[in-house]
Write an enzyme that holds these catalytic residues in place. Structure first.
Site, mmCIF file in Angstrom:
data_model
loop_
_atom_site.group_PDB
_atom_site.id
_atom_site.type_symbol
_atom_site.label_atom_id
_atom_site.label_comp_id
_atom_site.label_asym_id
_atom_site.label_seq_id
_atom_site.Cartn_x
_atom_site.Cartn_y
_atom_site.Cartn_z
ATOM 1 N N CYS A 134 -3.371 9.895 1.610
ATOM 2 C CA CYS A 134 -2.690 8.720 1.632
ATOM 3 C C CYS A 134 -1.540 9.395 0.799
ATOM 4 C CB CYS A 134 -3.968 7.610 0.451
ATOM 5 S SG CYS A 134 -5.155 6.491 0.790
ATOM 6 N N LYS A 166 0.494 -1.207 -0.228
ATOM 7 C CA LYS A 166 -0.105 -0.263 0.195
ATOM 8 C C LYS A 166 0.735 1.059 0.099
ATOM 9 C CE LYS A 166 -3.533 3.049 0.800
ATOM 10 N NZ LYS A 166 -4.576 3.043 -0.650
#
Length: 420
Positions: free
Chosen positions: A266, A212
């Site tokens: 993010c 991720k």
């Protein structure tokens, strides 16, 4: 053990769509959030965030009795933790929300439960979460203690969805499944396959965590290249958007588009998790973050230059010059303001400028606290009519539809190339 009752901890931009996806498959879903307003809104069959297609799914799930929200965790077969993981002032990851979420579900855990961490986290976070749970429930065994025979299974499964397309990508995209053991991975895969049409790709928890972070760091580095190009082109008198269009005609070149910086929960955050754990090795990743974090300061300097040009060409005083900032969200067509460079730019302009600073953001109803009292939230037409300096920060569809003559003979700072 089948999954009859599923609990999602954190009902924000990821947690609520995830809860809705399970509920749409007629599973009993209990969403948990500390925000009473969010809980009350969801229990009315409404949503407290902007995300296309989500509202109808939540409405039907609540009306059908498959989704309810509460502020206190209850017993369930599976728990998915989707809470924020910001960074601290020194860019170290802040795991306080994950720790609080884990400790909130510990008292209601039962043998056979599955706990999944979805929050973007530094490498080792899943093992750390398992330690917190084990510390509070010595009557149960966990993967770090009993391996495949553990009473409670634990996995890390990051989301990889695009805001504005969450309800499509949540179902269609492949999912990385990082169990602490193969049994954990198998059970987590079975859970997601309740609604997932993409593939469950199995690995271990540490690799899934790093995956991720890697995905978003890769994007951050590529955006930094485009943003650095925009600075160079401005210095050289070159249209950066034309340059990128031409360069991308090369069959092996695909340069991204520059902007006012990088925002969101993010891309603007995750690379720092790698840097914090690997400061000597992550030199390129750190530099990319610094380039992207520096872009808003450059934009503000461009606005100051535009105001100076306006003052030189008119008989107005600085206090009479109106500046309109178009967009506050961190990307187009959403209401999410987290880590948005546009927010910081608008705030800096308003603090520096003695005249009025207008803000146009069609996806919010009131200004966030950090801008309240500094800026005026304005409608699109009113801002276009009143402003002397136009600052394009977010290319919402409404802004891209503005005709060229509406900005003619204005002083324009266009960070998105909409009015080029």
């Amino acid at each position: 053990m089948s999954f009859t009752t599923i609990s999602v901890i954190g009902l924000g931009y990821i947690g609520l769509p995830t809860a809705a996806a399970f509920a749409s498959r007629q599973k009993q879903v209990i969403g948990v959030d500390i925000n009473q307003h969010a809980v009350d809104t969801i229990n009315r069959g409404e949503i407290h965030i902007v995300e296309p297609a989500l509202g109808n799914v939540v409405k039907m799930a609540v009306e059908g009795g498959f989704l309810r929200a509460t502020t206190t965790p209850v017993e369930a077969d599976a728990y998915l933790i989707a809470v924020p993981t910001p960074f601290k002032g020194d860019h170290d990851p802040d795991m306080a929300y994950v720790e609080a979420a884990a400790k909130s579900i510990a008292p209601v855990l039962k043998k056979g439960a599955l706990v999944i961490l979805e929050s973007t986290s530094p490498v080792g976070a899943t093992e750390q979460m398992a330690g917190w749970l084990a510390g509070m429930r010595p009557d149960l065994t966990f993967p770090q203690q009993a391996g495949e025979q553990a009473d409670v299974n634990i996995a890390y499964c990051p989301e990889r969805v695009l805001p504005g397309q969450v309800m499509v990508e949540l179902i269609k995209n492949d999912r990385v499944i990082g169990g602490m053991t193969p049994v954990c991975s198998a059970r987590a895969s079975a859970l997601y396959k309740i609604f997932l049409e993409g593939e469950c790709v199995v690995t271990n928890s540490r690799t899934a965590e790093m995956c991720k972070l890697t995905e978003n760091s890769f994007r951050d580095v590529n955006i930094a290249f485009a943003n650095e190009l925009s600075l160079i082109c401005a210095e050289q008198g070159i249209n950066v958007w034309e340059l990128i269009r031409l360069a991308n005609r090369h069959p092996r070149v695909n340069i991204l588009q520059p902007g006012p910086g990088v925002g969101g929960h993010c891309i603007a955050v995750d690379p720092w998790f790698i840097v914090a754990q690997n400061p000597q090795q992550a030199r390129l990743i750190r530099t990319a973050r610094e380039v992207n974090d520096g872009k808003p300061h450059w934009v503000v300097d461009q606005v100051k230059a535009a105001v100076a040009d306006c003052l030189a060409a008119t008989d107005k005083r600085a206090s009479e010059v109106k500046i309109a900032c178009f967009g506050l969200a961190f990307k187009p067509n959403i209401d999410d303001l987290r880590e948005s460079p546009a927010m910081g730019i608008a705030q800096s302009i308003a603090r520096w400028h003695s005249g009025e600073t207008l803000v146009v953001e069609p996806n919010i109803r009131q200004l966030p606290k950090k801008l309240d009292g500094l800026c005026t939230l304005a409608k699109l037409d009113a801002a276009l009519a009143a402003a002397d300096v136009l600052v394009m920060l977010v290319d919402h569809d409404e802004f891209k539809a503005i005709p060229g003559d509406a900005v003619h003979q204005r002083y324009v700072v266009d960070t998105k190339g909409v009015w080029r």
